[in-house]
Design a protein around this motif. Sequence first.
Motif, PDB file in Angstrom:
ATOM      1  N   MET A   1     -10.199  -1.298  26.316  1.00 26.92           N
ATOM      2  CA  MET A   1     -10.262  -0.008  27.019  1.00 26.92           C
ATOM      3  C   MET A   1     -10.401   1.126  25.992  1.00 26.92           C
TER       4      MET A   1
ATOM      5  N   TYR B   1      -4.653   6.006  28.390  1.00 30.54           N
ATOM      6  CA  TYR B   1      -3.916   4.854  27.853  1.00 30.54           C
ATOM      7  C   TYR B   1      -4.679   4.339  26.636  1.00 30.54           C
TER       8      TYR B   1
ATOM      9  N   PRO C   1      -7.392  -2.052  39.043  1.00 26.79           N
ATOM     10  CA  PRO C   1      -8.824  -1.680  39.015  1.00 26.79           C
ATOM     11  C   PRO C   1      -9.633  -2.438  37.967  1.00 26.79           C
TER      12      PRO C   1
ATOM     13  N   CYS D   1       0.475  -1.141  32.341  1.00 27.91           N
ATOM     14  CA  CYS D   1       0.211  -1.719  31.018  1.00 27.91           C
ATOM     15  C   CYS D   1       0.915  -0.955  29.909  1.00 27.91           C
TER      16      CYS D   1
ATOM     17  N   CYS E   1      -9.447   3.785  34.536  1.00 30.56           N
ATOM     18  CA  CYS E   1      -7.996   3.554  34.630  1.00 30.56           C
ATOM     19  C   CYS E   1      -7.383   4.407  35.738  1.00 30.56           C
TER      20      CYS E   1
HETATM   21  S1  SF4 Z   1      -2.809  -1.288  34.250  1.00 29.76           S
HETATM   22 FE1  SF4 Z   1      -2.800   0.750  35.196  1.00 29.76          FE
HETATM   23  S2  SF4 Z   1      -2.526   2.171  33.481  1.00 29.76           S
HETATM   24 FE2  SF4 Z   1      -3.153   0.206  32.606  1.00 29.76          FE
HETATM   25  S3  SF4 Z   1      -5.392   0.337  32.430  1.00 29.76           S
HETATM   26 FE3  SF4 Z   1      -4.961  -0.630  34.413  1.00 29.76          FE
HETATM   27  S4  SF4 Z   1      -4.935   1.098  35.831  1.00 29.76           S
HETATM   28 FE4  SF4 Z   1      -4.745   1.955  33.792  1.00 29.76          FE
END
Ligand code: SF4
Length: 479
Positions: free
Chosen positions: A231, A197, A224, A243, A237
């Motif tokens: 990020m 991501y 998490p 997100c 992740c």
């Molecule tokens: S929301 Fe989900 S996809 Fe986005 S950073 Fe957190 S764990 Fe990763």
Amino acid sequence: MQEASIGLKSKSSAIGRACARFADFLRDHAALLRKLQWGIVVIYLLLLIVPAMLPLPDNAASVFNNLTIAAQFAFWGIWWPFVLVSMPLLGRSWCGWLCPEGMLTEWASERGRGHAIPKWMRWGGWPFVAFALTTVYGQLVSVYQYPLAVLVVLGGSTAGAMGIGWYYGHSKRVWCKYLCPVNGVFSLLAKLAPWHYKVSEDAWRESLSTDQRVIRIHAVNCAPLVPLRHMKGASDCHMCGRCSGYRDAIALTPRSPEAEIVHVAHGDAWQTALICLGLMGIAVGAFLWSASPWYVDLKQAIATWLIDRDIMWPLADNAPWFILTHYPEVNDSFSWLDGGLIVAFALGAAAAVGGSLYLALWLADLLAPMRPAGQDGKAGFGGLHKLAQALIPSAGVGVFLGLSATTITLLQHEGMGTGWVRPVRFTLLALAVAWSLRLAWRVLGQRGASLLRRGSAWLVFAAGLAPFVSAWVLFFAVW
Ligand code: SF4
């Protein structure tokens, strides 16, 4: 928010747009994902609890007619080896899409007390310590063989995940972030994932300064606890997709599998310990001891020495099954001497294999040291811990080879021919080592050292891998 992810996607390739659409799908179908996770939980609990209540299987039992053997094959033959493989292929998708513990800890946290995360839990050494303790304890209680041991190891971890989830955080995966015994391993392997991501800082800033602020947008619950705006990689992740498209600044994006290790990851002392002493040391010892003639010779020598002196208690096999393997009904019980030697074997492997890796990293770093600090006062790329990141492919394949040894044993028991196994094992090992060497060459290339220094450092790095490779050669071809 659903329609907001157009800007970042429109700048990407067809594959990038497909990835982003897939992530949007995940985001928009979170309820469906939760149902799928409940399905996994049901299967997981069935395989965890029911075999522990059944009698131990006899020699005629097979994966097709005995639930205990089927559960053993599911957990250790398929689940663990292939969850491991999924990390460099898909990132931590397992954690976000299917893991029963991740889902249960988040579910408990949605209903729990919501306390703040204590300082002790944020200690950076947990990934290494939890992995090392679980690996050694698993060997002491023969977790690959006995359902009661599985119930204690996996069930204990699940109970811990739910308890921590219930007590700490609001709708978060505090357990996964800080205490899960395989969190560190997954974090390392996910650095090789070919997608992540990606956050556009510019788009994020823009989203704050335009009238989008007026229509804003629910905050994303990143379970998490990834700091979304900053990020940089795929380590933490869980790939849940929540997100995706956030502030028109985050999109699931393809990347080179080497990008994170070469350009982003700096590593730190605990990650280096997990790679060198954990995955390439303790784990190697844990996988190899039962095949080693050295173990048998040493045990006989120590037993003789003890008997000559009339010291008998270390030879007793009276420890309960949750401390040392104890199944007299199938003639399988560990003595205190067995237990001590298994721990010693794991620590010895950590010292021999991990120690030589540390020495090689240290020498390579001396030969091609990190760039001096820039004018901004920040150090350049480099350092022993940065170079250690290049070992991740070898470390990951080592653990896969060790875990898949159980898969092969179970397949052999089912009568499957395994003549193809040895060449496949050595091919995987060779490819992983070659990848580590390539990564090391690229990392060393960032240091501005002369070709001679870069080449010497690289050779030292390669030499450091020799004991690790030798251990697997002993296991697969000599012993
Ligand atoms: S929301 Fe989900 S996809 Fe986005 S950073 Fe957190 S764990 Fe990763």
